[in-house]
Design a protein around this motif. Structure first.
Motif, PDB file in Angstrom:
ATOM      1  N   LEU A  48     -44.239  -1.196  -5.656  1.00  0.00           N
ATOM      2  CA  LEU A  48     -43.138  -0.710  -6.658  1.00  0.00           C
ATOM      3  C   LEU A  48     -42.434  -1.955  -7.382  1.00  0.00           C
ATOM      4  CD1 LEU A  48     -41.429   1.738  -8.164  1.00  0.00           C
ATOM      5  CD2 LEU A  48     -40.205   1.801  -6.069  1.00  0.00           C
ATOM      6  N   VAL A  49     -42.547  -1.790  -8.720  1.00  0.00           N
ATOM      7  CA  VAL A  49     -41.530  -2.773  -9.353  1.00  0.00           C
ATOM      8  C   VAL A  49     -40.534  -2.017 -10.263  1.00  0.00           C
ATOM      9  CG1 VAL A  49     -41.410  -4.374 -11.185  1.00  0.00           C
ATOM     10  CG2 VAL A  49     -43.435  -4.525  -9.668  1.00  0.00           C
ATOM     11  N   THR A  50     -39.141  -2.037  -9.664  1.00  0.00           N
ATOM     12  CA  THR A  50     -38.364  -1.261 -10.154  1.00  0.00           C
ATOM     13  C   THR A  50     -36.993  -1.783 -10.710  1.00  0.00           C
ATOM     14  OG1 THR A  50     -36.805   0.412  -9.191  1.00  0.00           O
ATOM     15  CG2 THR A  50     -36.883  -1.254  -7.652  1.00  0.00           C
ATOM     16  N   SER A  51     -36.672  -1.344 -11.949  1.00  0.00           N
ATOM     17  CA  SER A  51     -35.184  -1.666 -12.489  1.00  0.00           C
ATOM     18  C   SER A  51     -34.275  -0.579 -11.923  1.00  0.00           C
ATOM     19  CB  SER A  51     -35.390  -1.417 -13.963  1.00  0.00           C
ATOM     20  OG  SER A  51     -36.426  -2.037 -14.575  1.00  0.00           O
ATOM     21  N   GLY A  52     -33.067  -0.622 -12.284  1.00  0.00           N
ATOM     22  CA  GLY A  52     -31.983   0.153 -11.928  1.00  0.00           C
ATOM     23  C   GLY A  52     -30.732  -0.281 -11.033  1.00  0.00           C
ATOM     24  N   ALA A  53     -30.924  -1.632 -10.773  1.00  0.00           N
ATOM     25  CA  ALA A  53     -29.640  -2.127  -9.999  1.00  0.00           C
ATOM     26  C   ALA A  53     -28.470  -2.038 -10.898  1.00  0.00           C
ATOM     27  CB  ALA A  53     -30.016  -3.652  -9.751  1.00  0.00           C
ATOM     28  N   VAL A  54     -28.311  -2.592 -12.252  1.00  0.00           N
ATOM     29  CA  VAL A  54     -27.556  -2.765 -12.964  1.00  0.00           C
ATOM     30  C   VAL A  54     -26.804  -1.248 -13.147  1.00  0.00           C
ATOM     31  CG1 VAL A  54     -26.573  -3.075 -15.357  1.00  0.00           C
ATOM     32  CG2 VAL A  54     -28.192  -4.954 -14.256  1.00  0.00           C
ATOM     33  N   VAL A 133     -41.102  -3.178  -2.428  1.00  0.00           N
ATOM     34  CA  VAL A 133     -40.102  -2.914  -3.720  1.00  0.00           C
ATOM     35  C   VAL A 133     -39.558  -4.235  -4.190  1.00  0.00           C
ATOM     36  CG1 VAL A 133     -38.125  -1.617  -4.280  1.00  0.00           C
ATOM     37  CG2 VAL A 133     -39.667  -0.758  -2.529  1.00  0.00           C
ATOM     38  N   ILE A 134     -39.917  -4.568  -5.609  1.00  0.00           N
ATOM     39  CA  ILE A 134     -39.719  -5.658  -6.019  1.00  0.00           C
ATOM     40  C   ILE A 134     -38.639  -5.534  -7.447  1.00  0.00           C
ATOM     41  CG2 ILE A 134     -40.599  -7.634  -7.311  1.00  0.00           C
ATOM     42  CD1 ILE A 134     -43.256  -6.901  -5.873  1.00  0.00           C
ATOM     43  N   ASN A 135     -37.789  -6.257  -7.502  1.00  0.00           N
ATOM     44  CA  ASN A 135     -36.960  -6.194  -8.668  1.00  0.00           C
ATOM     45  C   ASN A 135     -36.666  -8.031  -9.118  1.00  0.00           C
ATOM     46  OD1 ASN A 135     -35.478  -5.706 -10.804  1.00  0.00           O
ATOM     47  ND2 ASN A 135     -33.637  -4.491  -9.381  1.00  0.00           N
ATOM     48  N   GLU A 136     -36.368  -7.955 -10.316  1.00  0.00           N
ATOM     49  CA  GLU A 136     -35.727  -9.371 -10.559  1.00  0.00           C
ATOM     50  C   GLU A 136     -34.470  -9.544 -10.183  1.00  0.00           C
ATOM     51  OE1 GLU A 136     -35.200 -12.224 -14.491  1.00  0.00           O
ATOM     52  OE2 GLU A 136     -35.851 -10.094 -14.858  1.00  0.00           O
ATOM     53  N   THR A 148     -39.082 -11.538 -19.399  1.00  0.00           N
ATOM     54  CA  THR A 148     -38.864 -10.751 -20.726  1.00  0.00           C
ATOM     55  C   THR A 148     -38.304  -9.216 -20.393  1.00  0.00           C
ATOM     56  OG1 THR A 148     -40.809 -11.830 -21.887  1.00  0.00           O
ATOM     57  CG2 THR A 148     -39.756  -9.882 -22.780  1.00  0.00           C
ATOM     58  N   ASP A 149     -38.727  -8.799 -19.181  1.00  0.00           N
ATOM     59  CA  ASP A 149     -38.374  -7.508 -18.586  1.00  0.00           C
ATOM     60  C   ASP A 149     -39.158  -7.219 -17.328  1.00  0.00           C
ATOM     61  OD1 ASP A 149     -40.497  -6.589 -19.672  1.00  0.00           O
ATOM     62  OD2 ASP A 149     -39.600  -5.078 -21.190  1.00  0.00           O
ATOM     63  N   LEU A 153     -42.961  -8.886 -15.231  1.00  0.00           N
ATOM     64  CA  LEU A 153     -42.966  -8.948 -13.774  1.00  0.00           C
ATOM     65  C   LEU A 153     -43.965  -8.093 -13.168  1.00  0.00           C
ATOM     66  CD1 LEU A 153     -41.798 -10.227 -11.105  1.00  0.00           C
ATOM     67  CD2 LEU A 153     -39.920  -8.395 -11.217  1.00  0.00           C
ATOM     68  N   ALA A 154     -44.061  -7.266 -13.604  1.00  0.00           N
ATOM     69  CA  ALA A 154     -45.242  -5.923 -12.947  1.00  0.00           C
ATOM     70  C   ALA A 154     -46.397  -6.593 -13.310  1.00  0.00           C
ATOM     71  CB  ALA A 154     -44.754  -4.639 -13.584  1.00  0.00           C
TER      72      ALA A 154
END
Length: 361
Positions: A48-54, A133-136, A148-149, A153-154
């Motif tokens: 899983l590559v996930t955004s959402g932290a911000v 579970v991966i995030n920048e 870039t986004d 990364l994915a």
């Protein structure tokens, strides 16, 4: 549409995990985890590559108006990542599936040794049935250190672990011939290896919460497909999207995979940002490199050398007009390469095993 289900990288965008008011969409998040568990229990290995932290951070702590934009993002990402990963841990643990957190920046992919360390970690997690579970790491990644986004990364992660499939979840069904909101727009359901550029159809509008847009998704999808990974762009806001994927019923834009490249070439394909020099080649060399024959780049086909690269550095390959053709690892330094320009009977500057030629020119 042929769906392979061995190892899949699923990227969930910010616009999927947030509601219109900018708050995290906890119900959507829980639903997607339920569906990922469904895939896991069918024997699929999931990354899983996930955004959402911000978004989670923004909800947790309002900041003073004087805080600059970059600092806001760093603070919200640092705070929100804790809540984001805690929520994922709770949701997966309910079904008995352990997860692991990986926070990365572009610097983590800077050289082959570092890259292989990350690959070994991910391979170890998957072998032990742990969901990565991966995030920048937005708290430390700014400007040139940023992807870039998370699509980029994915794509890099999918190449790294030799994934079969890459699923990019956004808030539309895929790429349309026109604006997605226009009822007359037609969804492009299949993108073959030899299809022309689709950028003419894509709006450059970006979402309120994500950095990228459909154009970056398309470019990453084409690169990943070129490396032998099937790619699907689909609507993560729709119910049971992952079940539909598994059942081969997904409404999406599907990118046909080309011939699979070995892992070294996959790493080189994603090394544009770390290239140290540039080599301009003539038409004969260009024709040889883009053919189906196994061909190394020889000095006889080189017109010019730019940059001060060393043996082992990544260098760009361009044609006479400066159009990028590919990337490769130098077998010797720039000084030696300049001395050999145009000569026959010389050792290749780039050996075929360490050469990546894009099929997307």
């Amino acid at each position: 549409m042929k769906i392979k289900t061995n190892t899949i990288v699923i990227k969930i965008g910010s616009n999927v995990l947030t509601m219109e008011d900018g708050n995290p969409d906890l119900n959507r998040m829980a639903s997607l985890v339920d569906q990922m568990v469904f895939l896991l229990e069918k024997g699929v290995k999931v990354v899983l590559v996930t955004s959402g932290a911000v978004a989670f951070g923004r909800k947790s702590l309002p900041l003073t108006p004087k805080t600059d934009a970059i600092s806001k993002k760093q603070v919200w990402a640092a705070i929100g990542q804790i809540e984001l990963i805690r929520r994922y841990k709770e949701l997966f643990s309910k079904y008995g599936h352990p997860i692991a957190q990986l926070m990365v920046t572009k610097e983590d992919f800077r050289d082959r040794t570092h890259y292989l360390n990350m690959k070994n970690c991910l391979d170890g997690l998957l072998k032990n049935n742990v969901v990565p579970v991966i995030n920048e790491n937005d708290a430390v990644a700014v400007t040139e250190l940023m992807f870039t986004d998370n699509d980029e990364l994915a794509g890099l992660v999918a190449a790294m672990i030799d994934a079969d499939s890459l699923l990019l979840l956004t808030n539309v069904d895929g790429i349309y011939k026109g604006h997605p909101a226009d009822p007359a727009s037609e969804l492009i359901t299949f993108v073959g290896q030899k299809m022309p550029d689709l950028s003419q159809y894509i709006s450059t509008h970006k979402s309120s919460f994500g950095r990228g847009g459909m154009l970056t998704k398309m470019n990453m999808a084409k690169k990943s497909a070129n490396l032998g990974i099937e790619v699907l762009i689909a609507n993560g806001k729709k119910d049971n999207v992952l079940n539909a994927y598994f059942n081969k019923e997904l409404k999406c834009t599907y990118f046909e995979p080309g011939k699979s490249k070995d892992n070294h070439k996959k790493w080189i394909a994603h090394s544009e940002n770390y290239s140290k020099g540039e080599v301009t080649i003539n038409e004969g060399a260009q024709n040889a490199l883009v053919s189906d024959k196994i061909t190394s780049l020889l000095p006889v086909g080189i017109l010019a050398i730019k940059g001060e690269f060393l043996k082992g550095d990544i260098i760009r390959i361009v044609d006479r007009s400066g159009n990028r053709l590919g990337l490769g690892k130098a077998e010797y330094n720039a000084k030696t390469a300049n001395e050999k320009i145009g000569l026959t009977g010389q050792k290749p500057l780039i050996h075929y095993d360490y050469l990546y030629i894009s099929e997307l020119n």
